[in-house]
Enzyme design. Structure first.
Site, PDB file in Angstrom:
ATOM      1  CE1 TYR A 163     -14.704  -2.902   3.887  1.00 34.81           C
ATOM      2  CE2 TYR A 163     -13.658  -0.806   4.359  1.00 34.81           C
ATOM      3  CZ  TYR A 163     -13.910  -1.851   3.499  1.00 34.81           C
ATOM      4  OH  TYR A 163     -13.364  -1.843   2.237  1.00 34.81           O
ATOM      5  CG  PHE A 164     -15.011  -6.976  11.534  1.00 34.60           C
ATOM      6  CD1 PHE A 164     -16.276  -6.670  11.059  1.00 34.60           C
ATOM      7  CD2 PHE A 164     -14.757  -8.307  11.868  1.00 34.60           C
ATOM      8  CE1 PHE A 164     -17.269  -7.638  10.916  1.00 34.60           C
ATOM      9  CE2 PHE A 164     -15.742  -9.286  11.739  1.00 34.60           C
ATOM     10  CZ  PHE A 164     -16.983  -8.956  11.256  1.00 34.60           C
ATOM     11  CG  ASP A 168      -2.294   0.656   0.868  1.00 36.11           C
ATOM     12  OD1 ASP A 168      -2.299   1.841   0.499  1.00 36.11           O
ATOM     13  OD2 ASP A 168      -3.347  -0.013   0.961  1.00 36.11           O
ATOM     14  CG  HIS A 210      -4.269   2.163  -2.181  1.00 36.74           C
ATOM     15  ND1 HIS A 210      -4.356   2.841  -0.989  1.00 36.74           N
ATOM     16  CD2 HIS A 210      -5.528   2.120  -2.678  1.00 36.74           C
ATOM     17  CE1 HIS A 210      -5.627   3.185  -0.769  1.00 36.74           C
ATOM     18  NE2 HIS A 210      -6.359   2.766  -1.782  1.00 36.74           N
ATOM     19  CD  GLU A 221      -9.960   3.964  -1.259  1.00 38.38           C
ATOM     20  OE1 GLU A 221     -10.822   4.492  -0.548  1.00 38.38           O
ATOM     21  OE2 GLU A 221      -8.927   3.437  -0.797  1.00 38.38           O
ATOM     22  CB  THR A 280      -3.980  -2.234  10.854  1.00 39.36           C
ATOM     23  OG1 THR A 280      -3.021  -2.036   9.788  1.00 39.36           O
ATOM     24  CG2 THR A 280      -4.516  -3.640  10.809  1.00 39.36           C
TER      25      THR A 280
HETATM   26  C1  ACM Z   1     -10.998  -0.204   0.456  1.00 38.10           C
HETATM   27  O1  ACM Z   1     -11.480  -0.113   1.596  1.00 38.10           O
HETATM   28  N1  ACM Z   1     -10.373   0.813  -0.123  1.00 38.10           N
HETATM   29  C2  ACM Z   1     -11.116  -1.413  -0.314  1.00 38.10           C
END
Ligand code: ACM
Ligand code: ZN
Length: 366
Positions: free
Chosen positions: A249-250, A33, A94, A158, A300
Site C-alpha cells: 500500500y503505497f 467509489d 462503496h 468492505e 488518494t
Molecule cells: C481496499 O483497500 N479496501 C481494497
C-alpha cells in the site's frame, strides 16, 4: 484511485510512463467509489452530473470524471506502452456516488450524498432490487466495450450488510433463493455479475472479500488484507494478484519519521518491506503458479498532486518491479539497493519527484 481525489488524463498518462519504465503491464484504475463516480456512462448521464460532484463541509466542491473519449485515449496511451487497463466498478459496497445519483438503487431509497468523509459506509447498493442489477449490467456493458482487456474489477470489498437486514427487497430475495444470512446475498451478487461478464468474454477480479462466499474458481482474487486471502485463494484453485497492504500500500508512510513526510493515511511500508515481499511464500510450487502478479495500491485520500503521487511511488515501485519480475532465488536487497540508488539519476534527469532521503538513509542489510 481517482475517486478520493480526481486526477486528470495528464496525471494518469504520467503515471503510465512511470509504470512503463518499470515494466508494469497492468494498470488497475479505481473509477467508482463513495467519494466520486469518474466514468461517463451514456445510458446513465446523470452519474457525470451528480455522482461526479462532491460538496465538502467547508463549502468547497471537488469534481471530475472522464468522458468516454478520454477513457479511450488513456487505454490507447497505455497500450502503446504494453499496459492493459483493468477498470474497477465497485459493487455492492462503496456505492454512495452512484446512490446519490440514483437513490432508488439503495435499500432505503435515500436521500444519499456523494460522501465527503473518508471511511467505509453502511449505505450500499440493494441487491434485492432487480433494478440494481439492470444498472450494473448497463454500466458494465459500456465498460466492457471501452476496455479491450479481458479482466474487469468489480470491487466486492468492505460492504456492510446492516441495510440488507432491514430491507424488504433484500429479505425477499434471500427467501426466494433459500439464503440464511446476508453474506450469501453478496455471494449471489458476485456470481450473477461474473456470469453476466463471462457472457461478454470477460473475467472478473475482486478484492479478497469475495472468498468469504463460494466464489467461482474462474474469478481472480486480489489479496489486500495481507497475504491471507491470496494464500486461501491459491489453495482453493483461484488465480490471485497479491497486493498485501502490509507490503504494497503505497499510500502508507515510507518512513517512521512521519513528521518529515507528507501527511498520509497512516501505516508503514518502506522500500525494504516492499522488497521483502515473497508472493508465493507458504504455497507449494503448484499452488504458487496461481499467483499471477503483484500490484501496489495508491489510494488518494491525501494525495492531491502528481508530484506527491510520484513521491509515494518512487523508489518503492522499483522494489515492486523486482518482486514482480525477478525469481525469488535471484533477489538480494543490498544488491537491489545499489541499483535503486543509481536509478535515481534517471528520476533526476526526467524531473521526477521521489523520496530521495529514504534511499540515502536506507541501509543494506549486509
Ligand atoms: C481496499 O483497500 N479496501 C481494497
Ligand atoms: Zn435491499
Amino acid at each position: 484511485d481517482v475517486c478520493r481525489h480526481f486526477h486528470d488524463v495528464e496525471f494518469v498518462k504520467k503515471q503510465l510512463d512511470i509504470m512503463a519504465m518499470f515494466k508494469m503491464n497492468y494498470f488497475h484504475w479505481h473509477l467508482t467509489d463513495d467519494h466520486l463516480w469518474t466514468i461517463e456512462i451514456k445510458k446513465y448521464p446523470r452519474l457525470a452530473e451528480v455522482g461526479s460532484v462532491r460538496r465538502n463541509a467547508d463549502g468547497s466542491i471537488h469534481r471530475g470524471f472522464y468522458t468516454q473519449e478520454q477513457i479511450k485515449e488513456v487505454v490507447a496511451y497505455a497500450a502503446e506502452r504494453y499496459i492493459t487497463v483493468i477498470p474497477e466498478v465497485e459493487l455492492p459496497g462503496h456505492a454512495l456516488a452512484a446512490l446519490a445519483t440514483y437513490p432508488e438503487l439503495g435499500c432505503t431509497g435515500g436521500p444519499y450524498e456523494v460522501c465527503q468523509m473518508w471511511g467505509v459506509f453502511p449505505e450500499v447498493f440493494c441487491p434485492g432490487n432487480e433494478k440494481t442489477f439492470e444498472f450494473w449490467e448497463g454500466v458494465l456493458d459500456e465498460v466492457a466495450e471501452l476496455f479491450p482487456g479481458e479482466i474487469i474489477h468489480i470491487g466486492g470489498d468492505e460492504c456492510p450488510r446492516d441495510a440488507w437486514k432491514k430491507c424488504k427487497k433484500c429479505q425477499t430475495r434471500m427467501k426466494q433463493e433459500n439464503m440464511k444470512e446476508e453474506g450469501e446475498l453478496q455471494d449471489y451478487t458476485v456470481h450473477r455479475i461474473e456470469a453476466y461478464l463471462k457472457g461478454k468474454g470477460k473475467r472478473v477480479i475482486g478484492w479478497d472479500e469475495i472468498l468469504e462466499g463460494d466464489v467461482s474458481k474462474t474469478a481472480i482474487v486480489m489479496s489486500w488484507r495481507g497475504k491471507t486471502g491470496g494464500i486461501k485463494g491459491a489453495k482453493r484453485g483461484n488465480e490471485v494478484v497479491m497486493v498485501p497492504n502490509d507490503y504494497a500500500y503505497f499510500d502508507y508512510y515510507q518512513s517512521k519519521d512521519v513528521d518529515k513526510e507528507p501527511f498520509s493515511i497512516g501505516g508503514f511500508v518502506d522500500v525494504a518491506k516492499v522488497y521483502s515481499l515473497d508472493p508465493t511464500e507458504g504455497l507449494t510450487a503448484e499452488e504458487g503458479k496461481k499467483i499471477i502478479g503483484v500490484q501496489a495500491n495508491l489510494w488518494t485520500e491525501y494525495i492531491t498532486t502528481f508530484s506527491h503521487a510520484q513521491y509515494m511511488l518512487l523508489p518503492r515501485m522499483a522494489a515492486l518491479a523486482e518482486v514482480a519480475w525477478t525469481p525469488q532465488a535471484d533477489r538480494e536487497y543490498s544488491n537491489f539497493l545499489n541499483r535503486a540508488k543509481l536509478l535515481t539519476q534517471r528520476y533526476e534527469a526526467l524531473g521526477y519527484n521521489f523520496a530521495k532521503h529514504i534511499l540515502q538513509e536506507a541501509k543494506s542489510n549486509e
